[in-house]
Design a protein around this motif. Structure first.
Motif, PDB file in Angstrom:
ATOM      1  N   LEU A  58       2.615   7.423 -10.298  1.00 49.04           N
ATOM      2  CA  LEU A  58       3.188   6.807  -9.105  1.00 49.04           C
ATOM      3  C   LEU A  58       3.277   5.307  -9.350  1.00 49.04           C
ATOM      4  N   ASP A  59       4.071   4.625  -8.519  1.00 47.62           N
ATOM      5  CA  ASP A  59       4.197   3.166  -8.674  1.00 47.62           C
ATOM      6  C   ASP A  59       3.079   2.431  -7.927  1.00 47.62           C
ATOM      7  N   VAL A  60       1.872   3.013  -7.879  1.00 48.78           N
ATOM      8  CA  VAL A  60       0.726   2.376  -7.216  1.00 48.78           C
ATOM      9  C   VAL A  60       0.037   1.399  -8.170  1.00 48.78           C
ATOM     10  N   LEU A 117       2.489  -0.864   3.644  1.00 48.58           N
ATOM     11  CA  LEU A 117       2.069  -1.510   2.397  1.00 48.58           C
ATOM     12  C   LEU A 117       3.092  -1.249   1.308  1.00 48.58           C
ATOM     13  N   LYS A 118       3.117  -2.163   0.335  1.00 49.19           N
ATOM     14  CA  LYS A 118       3.867  -1.881  -0.889  1.00 49.19           C
ATOM     15  C   LYS A 118       3.026  -0.911  -1.720  1.00 49.19           C
ATOM     16  N   PRO A 119       3.666  -0.063  -2.515  1.00 45.54           N
ATOM     17  CA  PRO A 119       2.899   0.832  -3.392  1.00 45.54           C
ATOM     18  C   PRO A 119       1.860   0.076  -4.232  1.00 45.54           C
ATOM     19  N   SER A 120       2.212  -1.122  -4.687  1.00 44.46           N
ATOM     20  CA  SER A 120       1.301  -1.895  -5.541  1.00 44.46           C
ATOM     21  C   SER A 120       0.076  -2.405  -4.778  1.00 44.46           C
ATOM     22  N   GLU A 121       0.078  -2.267  -3.451  1.00 45.16           N
ATOM     23  CA  GLU A 121      -1.106  -2.649  -2.671  1.00 45.16           C
ATOM     24  C   GLU A 121      -2.044  -1.461  -2.463  1.00 45.16           C
TER      25      GLU A 121
END
Ligand code: MYA
Ligand code: JJ1
Length: 388
Positions: A344-346, A378-382
């Motif tokens: 995933l883009d996490v 939230l953004k995935p990166s958060e």
């Protein structure tokens, strides 16, 4: 529109963007003595059962319900095929409650026709750490769909979670419900492109031949990072420190202690693989990567019945560049005969996906919290949380 979800303490679509609503619990807890003591009513032909996943017989029934009825892609070509060992691992973490492994049987035949589970987890949202339940493996037999069984199952698992004095939950789904805290994209890295194309998981790119495609995805025979090795029991304290420090930067993340790390990250054959980098000079543990094994059944292909997929789990880089660490993860996944490596883009995954030749999939994964409002999506990166 959402007759059930509109009645639940979750962020509602109509409240999106209303910044006057406070971040935090939506409903306050009540004394456990006031929680409904009897199970919710099921339609007359069905009865509740608590699934003892330690029992080989029950585990096999759950396995076969999920293998035949669980999540499929949008074109019904693949269906998740969680193994029995995986289900035992996923459902028995430290402090788990047997009563949260809930089945529905047909009264007359005792056939298992539906399932839902919870496990306890400490999850931090911003600065607030709360005990939550992680809800997963909601499944209703294909022949019993659209009869509103799912809302009863969700209410029953909620009741049993409340009986343990836990008032929040986290879950993910491929469908949009009120209201995602984040929406993530699946990415896929071909390891066995010929098979992936043969079974319709991927397609030959424009102006590409099979042999050029195979060459494109070729990986080195062995890993490149000095000191890269499998995680062992003795590494649990060092990995716990590394992971706790790393996960602090994300807005939503689990809070792991050593028992959690031993359970979730110590390698378990055909379930979870973890590797780390031990500095050849200082013997310090500086980097870590992990992935879990989740095959899918291939529906209706003459030549292949199982797609062997690895899913990126928790990865931490402090010294080895994340790109190089994940390239080594791809190399070991290839050595272990996986067909595809999914992510995933996490977290910081965006930083390696394109360069390591992952491509975006046609699936998304929405993350949700129950009884906890967040002001903004939230953004995935958060996100620092991966559910199985
Ligand atoms: S996600 C994986 C879900 N499983 C699958 O996709 C497997 C294949 N599908 C099925 O087995 C069925 O289609 C399921 C629905 C069982 C999904 N999450 O009974 P129905 C709502 C939540 O007539 P069916 C996972 O495991 C739908 O919007 N709700 O429908 C995490 C509608 O409500 P509303 C869902 O198709 C699960 C209602 O159900 C989902 O026969 C987290 C219709 O019910 C879904 N994935 O059965 C659960 N799909 O009218 C929530 C549909 O309002 C946990 N629906 O739109 C919440 C926290 C609880 C604990 C709280 C503790 C404090
Ligand atoms: O696996 C998925 N998609 C694949 C297969 C698509 C088959 C046709 N629908 C896919 N393949 C393309 C790969 C290609 C490789 C080379 C580079 C370019 C890309 O896209 C998708 C994810 O993308 N999976 C699903 O749809 C399964 C369901 C996902 C939701 C899961 C919900 C689980 C909840 C449990 O808590």
């Amino acid at each position: 529109k959402h007759k059930f979800w509109e009645t639940q303490p979750v962020g509602q679509f109509k409240d999106q963007g209303d910044t006057s609503l406070p971040e935090g619990p939506i409903q306050l807890p009540t004394p456990v003595s006031e929680v409904k003591q009897e199970p919710y009513n099921l339609p007359g032909l069905y009865e509740w059962t608590t699934c003892d996943i330690d029992s080989e017989e029950t585990c096999a029934e759950v396995y076969s319900l999920l293998t035949n009825n669980y999540v499929e892609d949008d074109e019904n070509m693949f269906r998740f095929n969680y193994s029995k060992e995986f289900l035992r691992w996923a459902l028995r973490p430290p402090g788990y409650f047997k009563s949260w492994h809930i089945g529905v049987r047909v009264k007359v035949s005792k056939k298992l026709v539906a399932f839902i589970t919870g496990i306890p987890a400490r999850i931090r949202v911003g600065d607030v750490v709360v005990m939550k339940a992680e809800i997963n493996f909601l499944c209703v037999h294909k022949k019993l769909r659209s009869k509103r069984l799912a809302p009863v199952m969700i209410k029953e698992v909620t009741r049993r979670v409340h009986l343990e004095n836990i008032w929040q939950a986290a879950y993910t789904a491929g469908v949009v419900l009120p209201t995602p805290i984040a929406t993530c994209q699946y990415w896929h890295r071909s390891l066995n492109p010929k098979k992936l194309i043969d079974v319709g998981f991927s397609r030959l790119g424009a102006r590409m031949t099979m042999s050029r495609t195979i060459k494109l995805y070729k990986l080195p025979e062995s890993t490149v990072t000095p000191g890269f090795r499998k995680m062992e029991l003795l590494d649990v304290p060092a990995v716990t420190r590394l992971l706790r420090d790393y996960l602090r930067q994300f807005i939503v993340a689990p809070v792991f202690d050593e028992d959690d790390v031993e359970h979730w990250l110590l390698p378990t054959e055909n379930v979870v693989d973890s590797y780390l980098v031990e500095s050849p000079e200082t013997h310090e543990i500086t980097d870590f990567c992990s992935f879990y094994t989740l095959p899918s059944s291939i529906l209706g292909n003459q030549n292949h019945s199982i797609l062997k997929a690895a899913y990126s789990y928790y990865n931490v880089s402090t010294k080895t560049p994340l790109l190089q660490l994940m390239n080594d993860a791809l190399i070991v996944a290839k050595q272990r005969d996986f067909d595809v490596f999914n992510a995933l883009d996490v977290m910081h995954n965006e930083s390696f996906l394109k360069e390591l030749k992952f491509g975006p999939g046609d699936g998304q994964l929405h993350y949700y919290l129950y009884n906890y409002r967040v002001k903004h999506a939230l953004k995935p990166s958060e996100l620092g949380l991966v559910l199985l």
